[in-house]
Design a protein around this motif. Structure first.
Motif, short mmCIF file in Angstrom:
data_model
loop_
_atom_site.label_atom_id
_atom_site.label_comp_id
_atom_site.label_asym_id
_atom_site.label_seq_id
_atom_site.Cartn_x
_atom_site.Cartn_y
_atom_site.Cartn_z
N CYS A 70 0.83 -1.21 0.00
CA CYS A 70 0.00 0.00 0.00
C CYS A 70 0.87 1.27 0.00
O CYS A 70 1.77 1.41 0.83
CB CYS A 70 -0.90 0.00 1.23
SG CYS A 70 -1.92 1.47 1.35
N GLY A 72 0.15 4.05 1.08
CA GLY A 72 0.01 4.78 2.35
C GLY A 72 1.26 4.62 3.20
O GLY A 72 1.65 5.50 3.96
N PHE A 76 3.21 1.54 10.86
CA PHE A 76 2.67 0.57 11.82
C PHE A 76 1.90 -0.56 11.14
O PHE A 76 1.41 -1.46 11.80
CB PHE A 76 1.71 1.29 12.78
CG PHE A 76 0.75 2.21 12.08
CD1 PHE A 76 -0.40 1.73 11.50
CD2 PHE A 76 1.03 3.57 11.96
CE1 PHE A 76 -1.26 2.58 10.81
CE2 PHE A 76 0.18 4.43 11.27
CZ PHE A 76 -0.97 3.92 10.70
N PHE A 79 0.76 -3.71 5.65
CA PHE A 79 0.64 -3.57 4.20
C PHE A 79 1.48 -2.43 3.63
O PHE A 79 1.46 -2.19 2.42
CB PHE A 79 -0.82 -3.34 3.80
CG PHE A 79 -1.72 -4.46 4.22
CD1 PHE A 79 -1.57 -5.72 3.69
CD2 PHE A 79 -2.70 -4.26 5.19
CE1 PHE A 79 -2.37 -6.77 4.10
CE2 PHE A 79 -3.50 -5.30 5.60
CZ PHE A 79 -3.34 -6.56 5.06
N GLY A 80 2.19 -1.68 4.47
CA GLY A 80 3.00 -0.55 4.00
C GLY A 80 3.96 -1.00 2.88
O GLY A 80 4.67 -2.00 3.03
N MET A 117 -7.75 -1.28 0.82
CA MET A 117 -6.50 -0.53 1.05
C MET A 117 -6.73 0.97 0.80
O MET A 117 -7.80 1.39 0.42
CB MET A 117 -5.43 -1.04 0.08
CG MET A 117 -5.13 -2.51 0.16
SD MET A 117 -4.04 -2.93 1.55
CE MET A 117 -5.22 -3.62 2.67
N HIS A 118 -5.65 1.74 0.96
CA HIS A 118 -5.75 3.18 0.68
C HIS A 118 -6.18 3.41 -0.78
O HIS A 118 -7.09 4.19 -1.05
CB HIS A 118 -4.41 3.87 0.94
CG HIS A 118 -4.43 5.32 0.56
ND1 HIS A 118 -5.20 6.24 1.23
CD2 HIS A 118 -3.80 5.99 -0.45
CE1 HIS A 118 -5.05 7.43 0.66
NE2 HIS A 118 -4.20 7.30 -0.35
N LEU A 179 0.69 9.72 3.82
CA LEU A 179 -0.59 10.34 3.48
C LEU A 179 -0.66 11.76 4.04
O LEU A 179 0.06 12.11 4.98
CB LEU A 179 -1.74 9.48 4.01
CG LEU A 179 -1.71 8.03 3.51
CD1 LEU A 179 -2.84 7.22 4.11
CD2 LEU A 179 -1.78 7.99 1.99
S1 SF4 Z 1 -3.25 3.37 4.34
FE1 SF4 Z 1 -4.18 1.67 5.47
S2 SF4 Z 1 -3.61 -0.20 4.33
FE2 SF4 Z 1 -2.28 1.48 3.58
S3 SF4 Z 1 -0.40 1.28 4.79
FE3 SF4 Z 1 -1.75 2.78 5.86
S4 SF4 Z 1 -2.97 1.56 7.38
FE4 SF4 Z 1 -2.02 0.14 5.87
#
Ligand code: SF4
Length: 347
Positions: A70, A72, A76, A79-80, A117-118, A179
């Motif tokens: 992701c 985003g 923490f 999925f980063g 996801m984002h 983000l």
């Molecule tokens: S936006 Fe949501 S899915 Fe993407 S890295 Fe951040 S917490 Fe994880």
């Protein structure tokens, strides 16, 4: 027993239907988690919240629709993009129907989140929402938990049957994530403008966060007029950059839950209070929402969280029962008596 006089006065005012403001919240959070004052604020918050709704709790469910590295890139989250081991994957139709049917079959699930996801495929989400709306025969509300979204897309979600969205501006947004905090806040406003409810959360709390950071973050949801609020401690997911800071205790999380509950119970829009992840301490501190999860989960490193951290419906019912709640609320607020017989029949 002699309590700190200012803390006692704040709790007295709560019993007179006056919530603590920012400064009083900061004051309550300044007490050690093992102090008499902290135990008292947990008890008072729980008593007030339970007294206000006939000692009822609710169960929310979450189905992860898609996983992908992701952008985003939250420090923490499992999925980063820069640290994930997950590959792109999407739930198939059969699995989605099976999971949704299992969640909803006893009509005691208050609401079900469709999570992505984002960056997500809007058509895929809307298609799944329409399928879910047809499949849900009872009163379960349809909710979403996705990335930043404009008002037009939220209006489409509403047309598809979604009534509320989980969306937050996280602690450290823009510093520990890629983000933009303003965009996160604008997304919440977009949801409200589209006529959707906002489910908020003070998250993800780590040991390094200051009291001011906690207070600022919890008041984002309050100032937006959220329908639900919650507190979440950060899980030190292996391989994520922030795992090195460790984790706050569930005792401290309960204290934070209590302060958020006290700050929100007088809000006209506020309905239920959550704690992530579900713990008994949270439910004697003002929380009354327990969440069952399956599929992708940012706090977990396995593909299906129901195999690891996530709780199933039976475990959620048992958690509410063990914590002394007398009723489970359906999505239409009807009450189900939560007793041993119900647990045995729905275990
Ligand atoms: S936006 Fe949501 S899915 Fe993407 S890295 Fe951040 S917490 Fe994880």
């Amino acid at each position: 027993m002699k309590l700190d006089s200012r803390a006692a006065a704040i709790l007295d005012r709560a019993y007179a239907d006056r919530s603590p403001g920012r400064e009083d919240c900061a004051y309550l959070l300044s007490f050690d988690e093992n102090s008499a004052e902290a135990y008292m604020m947990r008890s008072v918050a729980s008593h007030i919240v339970r007294s206000g709704n006939d000692n009822s709790g609710i169960i929310l469910g979450q189905i992860g629709l898609e996983t992908a590295p992701c952008p985003g890139n939250c420090g923490f989250c499992s999925f980063g993009r820069d640290h994930t081991a997950f590959q792109k994957k999407r739930i198939d139709d059969e699995e989605f129907v099976t999971k949704l049917t299992e969640f909803c079959k006893d009509d005691d699930l208050y609401g079900i989140y469709l999570m992505s996801m984002h960056e997500y495929d809007p058509e895929f989400l809307l298609e799944k929402a329409r399928v879910a709306k047809k499949l849900i025969k009872g009163s379960t509300q349809l909710l979403s938990n996705v990335g930043d979204t404009d008002a037009d897309m939220f209006k489409e979600m509403k047309k598809a049957g979604i009534t509320g969205v989980y969306h937050v501006c996280r602690i450290g947004e823009g510093d520990v994530t890629a983000l933009n905090p303003e965009t996160r806040m604008k997304t919440m406003q977009n949801a409200l403008d589209a006529g959707l409810q906002i489910f908020s959360c003070l998250e993800p709390i780590g040991p390094e966060h200051s009291i001011d950071q906690l207070v600022d973050n919890m008041f984002i949801g309050i100032d937006q007029g959220c329908t639900q609020h919650a507190a979440m401690r950060r899980a030190p997911v292996p391989g994520t950059p922030l795992a090195k800071y460790g984790q706050i205790s569930n005792l401290r999380l309960g204290q934070i839950v209590a302060v958020v509950a006290l700050a929100t119970f007088t809000m006209p829009s506020m309905t239920y209070m959550g704690v992530h992840e579900p713990t008994e301490i949270g439910y004697v501190s003002g929380a009354n929402v327990v969440t069952a999860e399956t599929g992708a989960n940012p706090r977990d490193h396995v593909a299906d969280t129901s195999d690891n951290r996530g709780m199933d419906m039976a475990a959620c019912r048992k958690m509410l029962f063990d914590c002394g709640f007398k009723y489970i609320r359906r999505g239409n607020e009807d009450k189900i008596i939560l007793d041993e017989r119900y647990i045995e029949e729905h275990g």
